[in-house]
Design a protein around this motif. Structure first.
Motif, short mmCIF file in Angstrom:
data_model
loop_
_atom_site.label_atom_id
_atom_site.label_comp_id
_atom_site.label_asym_id
_atom_site.label_seq_id
_atom_site.Cartn_x
_atom_site.Cartn_y
_atom_site.Cartn_z
N GLU A 80 0.84 -1.20 0.00
CA GLU A 80 0.00 0.00 0.00
C GLU A 80 0.87 1.25 0.00
OE1 GLU A 80 -3.94 -1.71 2.35
OE2 GLU A 80 -2.24 -0.94 3.51
N GLU A 81 1.92 1.25 0.78
CA GLU A 81 2.85 2.38 0.78
C GLU A 81 3.49 2.56 -0.59
OE1 GLU A 81 4.27 2.54 5.46
OE2 GLU A 81 5.37 1.25 4.06
N ALA A 82 3.88 1.45 -1.23
CA ALA A 82 4.50 1.53 -2.55
C ALA A 82 3.53 2.09 -3.58
CB ALA A 82 5.00 0.16 -2.97
N ALA A 83 2.27 1.63 -3.52
CA ALA A 83 1.27 2.10 -4.48
C ALA A 83 0.99 3.59 -4.29
CB ALA A 83 -0.01 1.29 -4.35
N LEU A 84 0.91 4.02 -3.04
CA LEU A 84 0.65 5.43 -2.76
C LEU A 84 1.85 6.29 -3.15
CD1 LEU A 84 -1.19 4.92 0.62
CD2 LEU A 84 -2.17 6.01 -1.40
N THR A 85 3.06 5.79 -2.92
CA THR A 85 4.26 6.53 -3.34
C THR A 85 4.27 6.72 -4.85
OG1 THR A 85 5.59 5.77 -1.47
CG2 THR A 85 6.78 6.47 -3.43
N SER A 86 3.96 5.66 -5.59
CA SER A 86 3.91 5.76 -7.05
C SER A 86 2.86 6.76 -7.51
CB SER A 86 3.62 4.38 -7.66
OG SER A 86 4.67 3.47 -7.40
N ALA A 87 1.71 6.75 -6.84
CA ALA A 87 0.65 7.68 -7.23
C ALA A 87 1.05 9.12 -6.94
CB ALA A 87 -0.64 7.32 -6.48
N LEU A 88 1.72 9.36 -5.83
CA LEU A 88 2.18 10.72 -5.51
C LEU A 88 3.20 11.20 -6.53
CD1 LEU A 88 2.54 10.34 -1.64
CD2 LEU A 88 0.87 11.78 -2.82
N LEU A 89 4.11 10.32 -6.93
CA LEU A 89 5.09 10.69 -7.95
C LEU A 89 4.40 10.99 -9.28
CD1 LEU A 89 7.94 8.14 -7.16
CD2 LEU A 89 8.12 10.64 -7.03
N ALA A 90 3.41 10.18 -9.61
CA ALA A 90 2.69 10.39 -10.86
C ALA A 90 1.93 11.72 -10.87
CB ALA A 90 1.71 9.24 -11.10
N GLY A 91 1.61 12.23 -9.68
CA GLY A 91 0.93 13.52 -9.60
C GLY A 91 1.77 14.68 -10.07
N GLY A 92 3.10 14.49 -10.11
CA GLY A 92 3.98 15.54 -10.59
C GLY A 92 4.16 16.70 -9.64
N TRP A 93 3.92 16.46 -8.35
CA TRP A 93 4.00 17.55 -7.39
C TRP A 93 5.38 17.71 -6.78
CZ3 TRP A 93 -0.33 14.05 -5.85
CH2 TRP A 93 -1.51 14.36 -6.54
N ALA A 94 6.26 16.74 -6.97
CA ALA A 94 7.59 16.80 -6.38
C ALA A 94 8.52 15.89 -7.16
CB ALA A 94 7.55 16.36 -4.91
N GLU A 95 9.81 16.15 -7.03
CA GLU A 95 10.81 15.34 -7.72
C GLU A 95 10.90 13.94 -7.11
OE1 GLU A 95 14.46 17.46 -7.53
OE2 GLU A 95 13.64 19.26 -8.49
N THR A 96 10.80 13.86 -5.78
CA THR A 96 10.81 12.57 -5.09
C THR A 96 9.65 12.56 -4.10
OG1 THR A 96 12.32 13.39 -3.37
CG2 THR A 96 13.32 12.33 -5.30
N ALA A 97 9.24 11.35 -3.71
CA ALA A 97 8.12 11.22 -2.77
C ALA A 97 8.26 9.93 -1.99
CB ALA A 97 6.78 11.23 -3.51
N VAL A 98 7.78 9.97 -0.75
CA VAL A 98 7.70 8.78 0.09
C VAL A 98 6.36 8.82 0.82
CG1 VAL A 98 8.64 7.53 2.07
CG2 VAL A 98 10.19 8.60 0.42
N ALA A 99 5.60 7.73 0.72
CA ALA A 99 4.36 7.58 1.48
C ALA A 99 4.57 6.49 2.52
CB ALA A 99 3.20 7.20 0.56
#
Length: 327
Positions: A80-99
């Motif tokens: 779930e954390e991996a899926a949410l991290t991927s979705a946050l990155l796909a949002g284009g709001w930051a260069e890197t992301a961690v959920a």
């Protein structure tokens, strides 16, 4: 850097400078992937991010942050954390992301370092332990199905259980029944149960019975006091079992206590937690979270981008100065 603390009922966001300055902050509605699915959650987060970016003067196309640190309720499994991290990155709001799970925000918000134990007792109950090596111990936190007891919902249903049994004679006499009825302005606890069955009283209404429980316990009611003691025991058991799974010696380990039930600082509950934790884990250092969890998410982000200790202090000072005074 962008920090997000996402609960089921509310979402806190903040844009943070590398020096720890809070550039903009916003509180919005819940955006849980459990309620809206990942796509729906990202849509809701995206709107809140755009509003917060506008406050910070970061409007415009393209990336708005170097790093996005998101601590989200319901992110209980690695996938779930991996899926949410991927979705946050796909949002284009930051260069890197961690959920990650929101319990990590409680830990980092209350601990001086990036390790220790956090127990969150809010609507539900959860715990995480992080060893100095970075190894973690976690719980599934899916309620009774996974062995968890307590939190606002668990306590409220326990209050109703004991109140009803005291009223109809199946259990010991308790002042909880009359107190529950008075809280809802009804004639008896039976009327409360009927109103709940009919949907007149919702779960959001029932969860407020934690306040009734603490008031009745403070008045000396033995049944109410036993529930407070049981909650304290569960909090300590979660913390101690997590430490043991990591082989952590208890001396000097910070145990951060977060969530609405614990942050209410009810004396009977905190006294019981301190007493039982001292017996189970001598030398452990319990402390109630004194900044909002979004500050913990921001501190995790500052760790990720290699910010200085001064930046972390500046961030903590900002949130501590903006917190309501505690009695």
């Amino acid at each position: 850097m962008l920090a997000i603390d996402g609960g089921n009922s509310k979402t806190d966001l903040a844009f943070i400078g590398r020096d720890g300055t809070v550039l903009a902050a916003l509180r919005g509605p819940g955006a849980s992937h459990e309620d809206y699915g990942i796509e729906g959650a990202m849509s809701r987060l995206g709107e809140m991010i755009r509003l917060t970016a506008g406050q910070a003067g970061l409007e415009g196309p393209g990336l708005v942050a170097t790093h996005l640190s998101a601590c989200l309720a319901g992110a209980d499994l690695p996938e779930e954390e991996a899926a949410l991290t991927s979705a946050l990155l796909a949002g284009g709001w930051a260069e890197t992301a961690v959920a990650m799970n929101d319990t990590f925000a409680v830990l980092r918000g209350g601990a001086d370092e990036s390790w220790g134990v956090a127990v969150t007792c809010g609507a539900g109950i959860n715990c995480v332990a992080v060893a100095p090596s970075g190894e973690t111990a976690r719980y599934l936190a899916h309620g009774p199905l996974t062995g968890d007891w307590g939190g606002g919902f668990g306590l409220s249903y326990a209050v109703m259980w004991h109140a009803m049994r005291g009223w109809d004679g199946r259990g010991p006499a308790t002042a909880l029944g009359d107190a529950v009825a008075a809280h809802f302005g009804l004639a008896s606890v039976r009327d409360v149960a009927v109103a709940s069955h009919k949907g007149v009283i919702t779960e959001d209404g029932l969860i407020k019975l934690t306040g009734v429980l603490f008031a009745v316990a403070a008045g000396g009611d033995a049944v109410a006091q036993s529930l407070v003691e049981k909650q304290a025991t569960e909090i300590c058991l979660m913390a101690v079992a997590a430490m043991r799974r990591l082989g952590m010696a208890s001396a000097g380990v910070p145990v951060v206590l977060g969530g609405g039930v614990l942050e209410s600082r009810e004396p009977l509950l905190l006294e019981a937690v301190h007493r039982e934790l001292a017996a189970m884990a001598p030398g452990a250092a319990p402390r109630v979270l004194d900044v909002p969890p979004v500050a913990g998410a921001a501190l995790l982000g500052l760790d990720q981008v290699g910010a200085t200790a001064d930046a972390a202090r500046r961030l903590r000072d900002h949130y501590r100065s903006s917190q309501p005074a505690l009695a």
